[in-house]
Every structure is written in C-alpha cells, then in structure tokens.
Design a protein around this motif. Sequence first.
Motif, PDB file in Angstrom:
ATOM      1  N   ILE A   9       0.779  -1.307  -0.037  1.00 40.67           N
ATOM      2  CA  ILE A   9      -0.018  -0.022  -0.098  1.00 40.67           C
ATOM      3  C   ILE A   9       0.880   1.393   0.067  1.00 40.67           C
ATOM      4  O   ILE A   9       0.754   2.245  -0.627  1.00 40.67           O
ATOM      5  N   GLU A  10       1.936   1.338   0.724  1.00 42.49           N
ATOM      6  CA  GLU A  10       2.927   2.427   0.792  1.00 42.49           C
ATOM      7  C   GLU A  10       3.625   2.533  -0.684  1.00 42.49           C
ATOM      8  O   GLU A  10       3.601   3.723  -0.906  1.00 42.49           O
ATOM      9  N   MET A  11       3.977   1.377  -1.351  1.00 46.84           N
ATOM     10  CA  MET A  11       4.439   1.389  -2.653  1.00 46.84           C
ATOM     11  C   MET A  11       3.334   2.127  -3.579  1.00 46.84           C
ATOM     12  O   MET A  11       3.556   2.923  -4.371  1.00 46.84           O
ATOM     13  N   LEU A  12       2.068   1.784  -3.420  1.00 45.44           N
ATOM     14  CA  LEU A  12       1.231   2.260  -4.247  1.00 45.44           C
ATOM     15  C   LEU A  12       0.773   3.827  -3.944  1.00 45.44           C
ATOM     16  O   LEU A  12       0.626   4.682  -4.889  1.00 45.44           O
ATOM     17  N   ARG A  13       0.927   4.244  -2.772  1.00 45.25           N
ATOM     18  CA  ARG A  13       0.753   5.641  -2.337  1.00 45.25           C
ATOM     19  C   ARG A  13       2.222   6.629  -3.016  1.00 45.25           C
ATOM     20  O   ARG A  13       1.999   7.680  -3.537  1.00 45.25           O
ATOM     21  N   HIS A  14       3.389   5.662  -3.048  1.00 39.20           N
ATOM     22  CA  HIS A  14       4.547   6.509  -3.655  1.00 39.20           C
ATOM     23  C   HIS A  14       4.418   6.611  -5.028  1.00 39.20           C
ATOM     24  O   HIS A  14       4.642   7.561  -5.662  1.00 39.20           O
ATOM     25  N   ALA A  54      12.593  -7.369  -0.193  1.00 42.75           N
ATOM     26  CA  ALA A  54      13.069  -8.397   0.988  1.00 42.75           C
ATOM     27  C   ALA A  54      11.741  -9.044   1.376  1.00 42.75           C
ATOM     28  O   ALA A  54      11.941 -10.308   1.810  1.00 42.75           O
ATOM     29  N   LEU A  55      10.656  -8.548   1.318  1.00 39.33           N
ATOM     30  CA  LEU A  55       9.374  -9.600   1.685  1.00 39.33           C
ATOM     31  C   LEU A  55       8.942 -10.114   0.844  1.00 39.33           C
ATOM     32  O   LEU A  55       8.247 -11.333   1.035  1.00 39.33           O
ATOM     33  N   VAL A  56       8.622  -9.452  -0.287  1.00 35.68           N
ATOM     34  CA  VAL A  56       7.678 -10.089  -1.339  1.00 35.68           C
ATOM     35  C   VAL A  56       8.357 -11.176  -2.263  1.00 35.68           C
ATOM     36  O   VAL A  56       7.646 -12.026  -2.538  1.00 35.68           O
ATOM     37  N   ILE A  57       9.853 -11.110  -2.325  1.00 34.36           N
ATOM     38  CA  ILE A  57      10.395 -12.025  -3.304  1.00 34.36           C
ATOM     39  C   ILE A  57      10.441 -13.425  -2.325  1.00 34.36           C
ATOM     40  O   ILE A  57       9.895 -14.447  -3.161  1.00 34.36           O
ATOM     41  N   VAL A 104       3.448  -0.513 -12.849  1.00 36.39           N
ATOM     42  CA  VAL A 104       3.840  -0.484 -11.388  1.00 36.39           C
ATOM     43  C   VAL A 104       2.579  -0.858 -10.594  1.00 36.39           C
ATOM     44  O   VAL A 104       2.121  -1.542  -9.809  1.00 36.39           O
ATOM     45  N   GLU A 105       1.504   0.341 -10.987  1.00 33.53           N
ATOM     46  CA  GLU A 105       0.157   0.002 -10.166  1.00 33.53           C
ATOM     47  C   GLU A 105      -0.399  -1.270 -10.510  1.00 33.53           C
ATOM     48  O   GLU A 105      -1.009  -1.879  -9.442  1.00 33.53           O
ATOM     49  N   TYR A 106      -0.515  -1.768 -11.625  1.00 33.67           N
ATOM     50  CA  TYR A 106      -0.965  -3.133 -11.918  1.00 33.67           C
ATOM     51  C   TYR A 106      -0.384  -4.220 -11.214  1.00 33.67           C
ATOM     52  O   TYR A 106      -1.054  -4.979 -10.600  1.00 33.67           O
ATOM     53  N   THR A 107       0.916  -4.248 -11.118  1.00 34.84           N
ATOM     54  CA  THR A 107       1.393  -5.540 -10.349  1.00 34.84           C
ATOM     55  C   THR A 107       1.413  -5.032  -8.989  1.00 34.84           C
ATOM     56  O   THR A 107       1.048  -6.174  -8.029  1.00 34.84           O
ATOM     57  N   LEU A 108       1.335  -4.024  -8.093  1.00 33.29           N
ATOM     58  CA  LEU A 108       1.289  -3.855  -6.935  1.00 33.29           C
ATOM     59  C   LEU A 108      -0.253  -4.354  -6.475  1.00 33.29           C
ATOM     60  O   LEU A 108      -0.511  -4.743  -5.334  1.00 33.29           O
ATOM     61  N   LEU A 112      -1.458  -7.189  -3.821  1.00 34.04           N
ATOM     62  CA  LEU A 112      -2.281  -6.706  -2.824  1.00 34.04           C
ATOM     63  C   LEU A 112      -3.412  -8.158  -2.754  1.00 34.04           C
ATOM     64  O   LEU A 112      -3.803  -8.364  -1.757  1.00 34.04           O
ATOM     65  N   GLU A 113      -3.951  -8.386  -4.082  1.00 36.20           N
ATOM     66  CA  GLU A 113      -4.855  -9.197  -3.984  1.00 36.20           C
ATOM     67  C   GLU A 113      -4.557 -10.757  -3.673  1.00 36.20           C
ATOM     68  O   GLU A 113      -5.369 -11.209  -2.997  1.00 36.20           O
ATOM     69  N   LYS A 114      -3.390 -11.321  -3.726  1.00 38.17           N
ATOM     70  CA  LYS A 114      -2.949 -12.432  -3.575  1.00 38.17           C
ATOM     71  C   LYS A 114      -2.020 -12.568  -2.137  1.00 38.17           C
ATOM     72  O   LYS A 114      -1.733 -13.624  -1.764  1.00 38.17           O
ATOM     73  N   ALA A 115      -1.579 -11.443  -1.806  1.00 33.40           N
ATOM     74  CA  ALA A 115      -0.848 -11.326  -0.617  1.00 33.40           C
ATOM     75  C   ALA A 115      -1.546 -12.178   0.717  1.00 33.40           C
ATOM     76  O   ALA A 115      -2.757 -11.945   1.000  1.00 33.40           O
ATOM     77  N   PRO A 116      -1.326 -13.001   1.395  1.00 37.70           N
ATOM     78  CA  PRO A 116      -1.707 -13.345   2.749  1.00 37.70           C
ATOM     79  C   PRO A 116      -1.875 -12.213   3.884  1.00 37.70           C
ATOM     80  O   PRO A 116      -1.710 -11.184   3.792  1.00 37.70           O
TER      81      PRO A 116
END
Length: 116
Positions: A9-14, A54-57, A104-108, A112-116
């Motif tokens: 969400i912070e990345m989307l805000r950026h 570091a978290l998402v990969i 960037v927006e699409y992938t982020l 969000l949709e798939k993250a636990p």
Amino acid sequence: MSEMKDLTIEMLRHNEAIWELYLSNRTEQQVFDFYKDMKPFVDGVKETCDVWLALVIPWVNTARPTYLGEAQLQQVADNIQMIAVSAFNGKSFYKHFNDHYQSVEYTLKRVLEKAP
C-alpha cells in the motif's frame, strides 16, 4: 494487515505521489533543489522498495501466486525508482512515463490481491 500488504500500500502511495508530481511538473515546469527536494523523495522510494522486495520475493518464491514472479517484482522496484527520478523532469515523455506508472500500479494491485 500483514507487513507485506502495508508496504505494498505504501508503494502504491509512492506511485500515486510520483504521478501527481509528474503531472503538476508537466504544466508548471518547477525548479527543484536536488538535495532538498529530489534526493529525499527518491531515497524514500528506494528505501521502501528495498524493504518491500525483501518481504515479497521470498513470499512469491514460496507461495507461487499466479501471474507474479520474482523478475516482475524486481521490475516494479526498478520502474518506480526510475519514474521517481523522472517525475522531477516535466519534459519526460508522457506515454513512456504513463506506461511505467500503470505497470507498477497493476503489479502492486495483484500483490495486494494475492498476499496473505
């Protein structure tokens, strides 16, 4: 909410802030101070990207969500950092900038949709 979702969400805000900066700079052609305006902004985006990656990969490599891969996530980080710099130059080519912004927006949003 998980830390990964919060960072996404912070990345989307950026990404949105970068887009707004680019659009306003396109019309106004502002002059920015490198050390006061540009460097802190770009460094903040890079810092968020590094923590996010570091978290998402590891999550993507373990969970293997559909349509998301490590290379795609790395590309998001590269693209958002690139447009963070380009946003300060209102003369950047609109289509090129917009394509990176939307990618960037699409992938982020997929993260969000798939993250636990």
